[in-house]
Design a protein around this motif. Structure first.
Motif, short mmCIF file in Angstrom:
data_model
loop_
_atom_site.label_atom_id
_atom_site.label_comp_id
_atom_site.label_asym_id
_atom_site.label_seq_id
_atom_site.Cartn_x
_atom_site.Cartn_y
_atom_site.Cartn_z
N LEU A 96 0.97 -0.96 0.10
CA LEU A 96 -0.09 0.03 0.07
C LEU A 96 0.87 1.30 -0.10
O LEU A 96 0.20 2.41 0.42
N ALA A 97 2.04 1.33 0.31
CA ALA A 97 3.13 2.68 0.05
C ALA A 97 2.42 3.04 -1.02
O ALA A 97 2.25 2.39 -2.51
N ASP A 98 2.66 4.52 -0.67
CA ASP A 98 2.69 5.66 -2.04
C ASP A 98 1.58 5.54 -2.64
O ASP A 98 1.45 6.55 -3.98
N GLU A 99 0.50 5.22 -2.24
CA GLU A 99 -0.44 4.92 -2.96
C GLU A 99 -1.87 5.63 -1.34
O GLU A 99 -1.54 4.87 -0.54
N ARG A 100 -2.53 6.92 -2.23
CA ARG A 100 -2.96 6.98 -1.16
C ARG A 100 -4.94 6.88 -1.78
O ARG A 100 -5.78 7.13 -1.04
N ASP A 101 -5.55 5.84 -2.54
CA ASP A 101 -6.56 6.45 -2.23
C ASP A 101 -7.45 5.10 -2.21
O ASP A 101 -6.96 4.02 -1.82
N LEU A 102 -8.45 6.26 -1.32
CA LEU A 102 -9.10 4.79 -0.60
C LEU A 102 -9.72 3.02 -1.03
O LEU A 102 -9.45 1.98 -0.92
N ILE A 103 -9.83 3.70 -2.10
CA ILE A 103 -10.77 2.11 -2.90
C ILE A 103 -9.50 0.60 -3.76
O ILE A 103 -9.87 0.18 -3.51
N ALA A 104 -8.49 1.71 -4.40
CA ALA A 104 -7.60 0.99 -4.29
C ALA A 104 -6.86 -0.23 -3.71
O ALA A 104 -6.77 -0.98 -3.85
N ASN A 105 -6.22 0.94 -2.33
CA ASN A 105 -5.96 0.18 -1.07
C ASN A 105 -6.64 -1.10 -0.58
O ASN A 105 -6.09 -2.22 -0.17
N ALA A 106 -8.17 -0.08 -0.30
CA ALA A 106 -8.92 -1.57 -0.13
C ALA A 106 -8.85 -2.55 -1.03
O ALA A 106 -9.39 -3.42 -0.18
N ALA A 107 -9.10 -2.64 -1.76
CA ALA A 107 -9.41 -3.93 -3.03
C ALA A 107 -8.06 -4.27 -3.20
O ALA A 107 -7.91 -6.22 -2.51
N ASN A 108 -6.52 -4.11 -2.97
CA ASN A 108 -5.32 -4.99 -3.03
C ASN A 108 -5.27 -5.87 -1.14
O ASN A 108 -5.02 -6.55 -1.21
N PHE A 109 -5.90 -4.60 -0.68
CA PHE A 109 -5.78 -5.22 1.01
C PHE A 109 -6.79 -6.45 1.12
O PHE A 109 -6.41 -7.22 1.89
N SER A 110 -7.27 -6.56 0.88
CA SER A 110 -8.60 -7.08 0.58
C SER A 110 -8.19 -8.08 0.35
O SER A 110 -8.75 -9.75 0.25
N ALA A 111 -7.35 -8.27 -1.19
CA ALA A 111 -7.42 -10.00 -2.63
C ALA A 111 -6.11 -10.57 -1.50
O ALA A 111 -5.77 -11.57 -1.61
N LEU A 112 -4.72 -9.84 -0.42
CA LEU A 112 -4.41 -9.62 0.09
C LEU A 112 -4.27 -10.87 1.63
O LEU A 112 -3.69 -11.98 1.88
N VAL A 113 -5.11 -10.26 1.81
CA VAL A 113 -5.67 -10.67 3.15
C VAL A 113 -6.53 -12.28 2.39
O VAL A 113 -5.86 -13.51 3.51
#
Length: 232
Positions: A96-113
């Motif tokens: 999530l480093a260097d990205e501040r977009d809520l939807i982008a980070n939420a999507a990648n965070f969900s996929a990672l976990v």
């Protein structure tokens, strides 16, 4: 006459070149003075997202160049659940480093976990719109779209601002069964620095008793990483 004949021959040759030349292949124009940028790794054989994180650390370019890397999900053995969560938090921080977009980070965070922890059937976000919780980025089957504050496990976490760890959802009064396969659940409230509610992080399992105190601490730590990535 000779001049006229010569012109006629040249005209015929030009006609043949125009009408009988091979088709032009489609090409991509590349500027000669364009800066050379290292390629993102096509695979991450040393662990989930680790190849990507190594590349980002080395070149400090993130996804800004527009590359679309493929990820190879590799299984890793951990000595304990706490060690697993610590490693997962480190990966999330880099992802999530260097990205501040809520939807982008939420999507990648969900996929990672969802692709890292075992025995899950749903993992994702419900975001507070000022009135109720609305489903956000997630992994798993289609979910309930809107949840009122105080309703179900997610609504309880949002209302009380406390982590809800439910060993058996069937014993939880008012549980909302979006997926009949879900048997246990953990929900973490997401509170902004100013005290306002962003939403909740919700994770379900098809097994009773899947989540324990290590999961409570681990999920809380992961959510701290997520909230910090938004700079909110």
């Amino acid at each position: 006459m000779a001049t006229t004949e010569a012109r006629g021959e040249r005209s015929d040759q030009e006609h043949q070149r125009v009408h009988h030349s091979p088709p032009i292949a489609r090409r991509v124009s590349v500027k000669a003075n364009a800066p050379s940028t290292p390629r993102m790794p096509s695979r991450c054989p040393i662990g989930l997202f680790e190849g990507l994180l190594t590349w980002v650390s080395a070149h400090n370019t993130g996804f800004a160049a527009g590359y679309a890397p493929m990820f190879h999900l590799a299984e890793t053995t951990y000595a304990s659940k706490r060690e697993h969560y610590a490693d997962l938090a480190s990966q999330a921080r880099g992802l999530l480093a260097d990205e501040r977009d809520l939807i982008a980070n939420a999507a990648n965070f969900s996929a990672l976990v969802f692709n890292s922890l075992p025995d899950l059937n749903w993992a994702g976000f419900y975001l507070f719109d000022g009135t109720e919780l609305v489903v956000g980025p997630f992994q798993g089957k289609p979910a309930c779209v809107r949840i009122a504050l105080g309703r179900g496990v997610c609504g309880a976490a949002a209302r009380t601002r406390q982590i809800q760890l439910v060993h058996d959802v069937n014993a939880f009064e008012g549980h909302i069964a979006c997926d009949a396969a879900s048997q246990s659940e953990i929900v973490v409230p997401l509170v902004k620095p100013d005290g306002s509610l962003l939403g909740v992080w919700d994770v379900d399992s098809p097994h009773v008793g899947r989540f324990d105190e290590d999961d409570r601490e681990g999920m809380a730590a992961l959510c701290e990483v997520f909230m910090a990535s938004l700079g909110r």
